[in-house]
Design a protein around this motif. Sequence first.
Motif, PDB file in Angstrom:
ATOM      1  N   GLY A 224      26.609  42.615  38.295  1.00 22.55           N
ATOM      2  CA  GLY A 224      27.149  42.666  36.946  1.00 22.55           C
ATOM      3  C   GLY A 224      26.281  43.404  35.954  1.00 22.55           C
ATOM      4  N   PHE A 225      25.110  43.843  36.372  1.00 22.03           N
ATOM      5  CA  PHE A 225      24.239  44.564  35.448  1.00 22.03           C
ATOM      6  C   PHE A 225      24.901  45.880  35.026  1.00 22.03           C
ATOM      7  CE2 PHE A 225      21.045  47.665  34.361  1.00 22.03           C
ATOM      8  CZ  PHE A 225      20.159  46.972  33.565  1.00 22.03           C
ATOM      9  N   LYS A 226      24.868  46.154  33.734  1.00 27.03           N
ATOM     10  CA  LYS A 226      25.424  47.394  33.197  1.00 27.03           C
ATOM     11  C   LYS A 226      24.438  47.994  32.215  1.00 27.03           C
ATOM     12  CE  LYS A 226      30.286  45.953  33.584  1.00 27.03           C
ATOM     13  NZ  LYS A 226      31.536  45.682  32.825  1.00 27.03           N
ATOM     14  N   LYS A 227      24.235  49.275  32.371  1.00 28.57           N
ATOM     15  CA  LYS A 227      23.329  49.986  31.486  1.00 28.57           C
ATOM     16  C   LYS A 227      23.886  49.981  30.069  1.00 28.57           C
ATOM     17  CE  LYS A 227      19.585  52.607  31.194  1.00 28.57           C
ATOM     18  NZ  LYS A 227      18.250  52.098  31.549  1.00 28.57           N
ATOM     19  N   GLY A 228      23.024  49.625  29.110  1.00 26.07           N
ATOM     20  CA  GLY A 228      23.392  49.678  27.707  1.00 26.07           C
ATOM     21  C   GLY A 228      24.123  48.466  27.182  1.00 26.07           C
ATOM     22  N   GLU A 229      24.379  47.477  28.024  1.00 26.06           N
ATOM     23  CA  GLU A 229      25.089  46.299  27.545  1.00 26.06           C
ATOM     24  C   GLU A 229      24.179  45.447  26.655  1.00 26.06           C
ATOM     25  OE1 GLU A 229      26.213  43.939  30.879  1.00 26.06           O
ATOM     26  OE2 GLU A 229      24.212  43.947  31.752  1.00 26.06           O
ATOM     27  N   GLU A 230      24.790  44.622  25.839  1.00 29.70           N
ATOM     28  CA  GLU A 230      24.027  43.811  24.913  1.00 29.70           C
ATOM     29  C   GLU A 230      23.386  42.605  25.579  1.00 29.70           C
ATOM     30  OE1 GLU A 230      26.443  42.740  21.609  1.00 29.70           O
ATOM     31  OE2 GLU A 230      26.821  44.819  20.988  1.00 29.70           O
ATOM     32  N   LYS A 231      23.941  42.181  26.670  1.00 29.60           N
ATOM     33  CA  LYS A 231      23.411  40.990  27.326  1.00 29.60           C
ATOM     34  C   LYS A 231      21.985  41.215  27.797  1.00 29.60           C
ATOM     35  CE  LYS A 231      24.278  37.714  31.083  1.00 29.60           C
ATOM     36  NZ  LYS A 231      25.158  37.346  32.203  1.00 29.60           N
ATOM     37  N   LYS A 232      21.131  40.244  27.554  1.00 29.78           N
ATOM     38  CA  LYS A 232      19.743  40.329  27.995  1.00 29.78           C
ATOM     39  C   LYS A 232      19.585  39.599  29.318  1.00 29.78           C
ATOM     40  CE  LYS A 232      17.919  42.334  24.286  1.00 29.78           C
ATOM     41  NZ  LYS A 232      17.144  43.570  24.315  1.00 29.78           N
ATOM     42  N   TRP A 233      18.923  40.237  30.261  1.00 32.49           N
ATOM     43  CA  TRP A 233      18.715  39.656  31.578  1.00 32.49           C
ATOM     44  C   TRP A 233      17.291  39.129  31.709  1.00 32.49           C
ATOM     45  CZ3 TRP A 233      22.627  39.338  35.175  1.00 32.49           C
ATOM     46  CH2 TRP A 233      23.776  40.082  34.933  1.00 32.49           C
ATOM     47  N   PRO A 234      17.119  37.948  32.268  1.00 34.82           N
ATOM     48  CA  PRO A 234      15.758  37.485  32.568  1.00 34.82           C
ATOM     49  C   PRO A 234      15.119  38.387  33.617  1.00 34.82           C
ATOM     50  CG  PRO A 234      17.364  36.032  33.603  1.00 34.82           C
ATOM     51  CD  PRO A 234      18.140  36.969  32.730  1.00 34.82           C
ATOM     52  N   ILE A 235      13.815  38.541  33.562  1.00 35.45           N
ATOM     53  CA  ILE A 235      13.116  39.416  34.496  1.00 35.45           C
ATOM     54  C   ILE A 235      12.172  38.603  35.379  1.00 35.45           C
ATOM     55  CG2 ILE A 235      11.386  39.977  32.723  1.00 35.45           C
ATOM     56  CD1 ILE A 235      11.046  42.709  34.131  1.00 35.45           C
ATOM     57  N   LEU A 236      12.188  38.918  36.651  1.00 37.58           N
ATOM     58  CA  LEU A 236      11.322  38.260  37.630  1.00 37.58           C
ATOM     59  C   LEU A 236      10.416  39.315  38.265  1.00 37.58           C
ATOM     60  CD1 LEU A 236      10.390  36.089  39.721  1.00 37.58           C
ATOM     61  CD2 LEU A 236      12.438  36.676  41.044  1.00 37.58           C
ATOM     62  N   MET A 237       9.118  39.068  38.256  1.00 40.45           N
ATOM     63  CA  MET A 237       8.166  39.943  38.929  1.00 40.45           C
ATOM     64  C   MET A 237       7.708  39.270  40.217  1.00 40.45           C
ATOM     65  SD  MET A 237       4.735  41.832  37.475  1.00 40.45           S
ATOM     66  CE  MET A 237       3.528  40.501  37.631  1.00 40.45           C
ATOM     67  N   LEU A 238       8.010  39.890  41.361  1.00 41.40           N
ATOM     68  CA  LEU A 238       7.573  39.404  42.661  1.00 41.40           C
ATOM     69  C   LEU A 238       6.276  40.119  43.045  1.00 41.40           C
ATOM     70  CD1 LEU A 238      10.937  39.374  44.675  1.00 41.40           C
ATOM     71  CD2 LEU A 238       9.782  37.439  43.598  1.00 41.40           C
ATOM     72  N   ILE A 239       5.318  39.355  43.604  1.00 34.53           N
ATOM     73  CA  ILE A 239       4.020  39.920  43.970  1.00 34.53           C
ATOM     74  C   ILE A 239       3.807  39.675  45.466  1.00 34.53           C
ATOM     75  CG2 ILE A 239       1.560  39.990  43.444  1.00 34.53           C
ATOM     76  CD1 ILE A 239       2.181  38.639  40.774  1.00 34.53           C
ATOM     77  N   HIS A 240       3.576  40.750  46.207  1.00 33.69           N
ATOM     78  CA  HIS A 240       3.476  40.617  47.662  1.00 33.69           C
ATOM     79  C   HIS A 240       2.108  40.098  48.091  1.00 33.69           C
ATOM     80  CE1 HIS A 240       0.894  44.112  48.378  1.00 33.69           C
ATOM     81  NE2 HIS A 240       1.721  44.903  47.726  1.00 33.69           N
TER      82      HIS A 240
END
Length: 788
Positions: free
Chosen positions: A515-531
């Motif tokens: 569902g991610f769309k470039k330029g949309e107003e909705k803010k997505w939480p971000i997860l950083m994975l570390i190997h």
Amino acid sequence: MWFPAGFPITVLGLASQVPLEPHPITPQAAMPSAYTPDFAFKEGTNIFTPKDLVELVRPGTGLANPAGDLALVQVSKYSLSDKKNTKSIYIASVESSIQPFEIPLTDSGEAFWLDSRTVGHAVAEGEDKDKVTTLYAISVKYETEYSLVPEAPVLVGKFPTSTAANFKYATKAGVLVFSDYVYSDGDLAAVKKHDEAWENKGDTAYVFDDTYERHWDTWVGPKRSSLFSVTLSKSPDKTWVFGSEFVNLLKGTGHTCPVEPFGGTDDFDVSETHIVYTVKDPALPPAWHTKQNVYLIDIHGAGRPVELTSGKHGATRSPVLSKQGDKAAWLQLDKDGAEADRAQVVIYDLTKHVKYTLTKHWDRSPDALQFSEDGKAIYFTAGDIARIKIFVLPIPPTPSESTADPDLATAYREPIELTSTGAASGAQVLPNGRLLFTHSSLTAPNNMYVIRGLEQLDLLAPESREPGVAKLQVEQLTRFAEDALKGKSLAAGEDFWFEGAEGHKVHGWIVKPPGFKKGEEKKWPILMLIHGGPQGAWEDQWSTRWNPNIFASQGYFTIAMNPTGSTSFGQNFTNAISEHWGGRPFEDMQKGFKYILDSYPEVDPDKAVAAGASWGGYAINWIQGHPEYGFGFKALVCHDGVFSATYNGFSTDELFFCSATRSRESSAQFNEEWGGRPWDERAKQNLAKYDAANFADKWSTPMLIIHGSKDYRLPETEGISAFHVLQQRGVPSRLVIFPDENHWVLNHMNRYVDASPCNAAVLMKGGHCSLKWNYEVFRWFDKYLNTE
């Protein structure tokens, strides 16, 4: 060119992860351990859920028959409702459109080819003390040109123990080679008698006079692994005749093969006359040395093994023999004590007794070697830019004398790339210019493929050096998970590059949520994975454990960077983390995180979380103690991570990795991860800078800690210690301990299914057992992000 020490600066203009006022130093109330329905996974027809992951088919690596027209692969599939793992053998036709057919198994066992139309299936059968490995033959025949059918399994013979494994069959010689565990007398027939004596010795003590005392997840007992051979042939009436004498090929040598804990059939190879194998140097303490030697021995055990390696070197792996029997090859690391050193291809001419290094000047680490059918080329896989590709090199004329740096023309120095995407494994040369391999990616588990047209490839032509120039045909033979994954909106992953420490280009993956769309107003939480590793990488490869698409499917804009220390980007980049654990990788991660936030306004920096395991767990603990980095994480997850590198240098099983100790036989100092043993001055200086425990007074971010009690690489006290710090500092925290797991959480019920109350009554009411590992992780993130 690498590197000064770490830097105490803030490169991101983000809110600090430490609050302005200190936490009260009071323990928090214990969180309930019982099942609490306060969180639910995102679900839907287009969502790839943790439940989907655990129940998805899990194919192994493909194995072709001698004729190269059929290939088998072992497959497992877990059912959450039945709490049962079903096993099968699938056989696919390499040269026709016949659909792969399934041979269901009542027990798992190990499958391999006895001849081009017969599958050998070895399985442990019986109860307790009477349990032995039984070998069956399953004949496969064409019923019509459009269908293959297996016949009923036929008993071939029985082994004296239940632990025979790693089978390789020399068809023309009529000899089956395998590994098994024996006591000091080396007698396979006496193992059960010794087992009974050990079990009835009257106490439970293990006594050690040397390391290893425990390794990976097992206390080391009196048995060691060895290689055996036994005759196996077809009689004139086409029945299989199994020999009664099991020859211990390594008896009296002090050799142990395969090499624990992960060695298998890749630790030895079999021709019609000989076996080539790799073992830890028997003269050196194994816990603080990685040096392995390569030996050649007669397949019937006649004579003593002949060592093919010589001089100073590190680990060896993947020894292979040419079909002609005139050459051996293996992978060799230069440095003893450095398990992440660059692997190089070594060729040994068995007729001229000359050894030379083939890939001295190629800045990648080959793996899994295979000679061509004519012995004039060698195929291998290697990590390259976060992919695992197949390469080929022609074999040059043998030099006049042994050398580690022969004068070779360009055609013999620069491998030709045959695949460019995903993760290839199990490359196997087939007759008539073909090659079988197994392939996975971020969007699909293993499937078998075949490359055709290799005979048209001119290995000495300059134009063949360019990727994609060769007109090769690649055909997919199996599609195991295609139907199950259809419509699940899995993200293929997008590469991103940014300028990291010292101006070096650093790579990462972006896996966007459905569902991610470039330029949309909705803010997505971000997860950083570390190997983990730290010498590892996030690659275009399927994972049943840390699968980026699982995190993305739960609504997280997921990034997985390959900072300093990562593999597949050149050996200098890999080496640069040694003695700099808390330095350059974190400059990379800060700059990469800023790059993402600057480039993707759809991401909400106020809803940022991070998770890592092993070295990635160390990274989580290190970030806890360095709020000046400015990540602004609202919650963290540390899985089997290093809390105190100092303590781990004393307690880990493989001392060569964390301690870099001094040999009793040599004054040479290994200077890899920390520059010495924990009490050596150089190591003490590095530990003062980079031990995460030294910065525990700054810990403030809510954190979930997961650890296995059978993790002997990073003992469970690492996780418990981190939990105690957080509890005493009043930081919201939770500890999840798996008493029966090692450095990885492997058990289906532990990995995925909640161990709390879940019974028929719950299911009848429409509920379901929560998926434990994933439930805890996503619940923790949700709790501190307040996501909808």
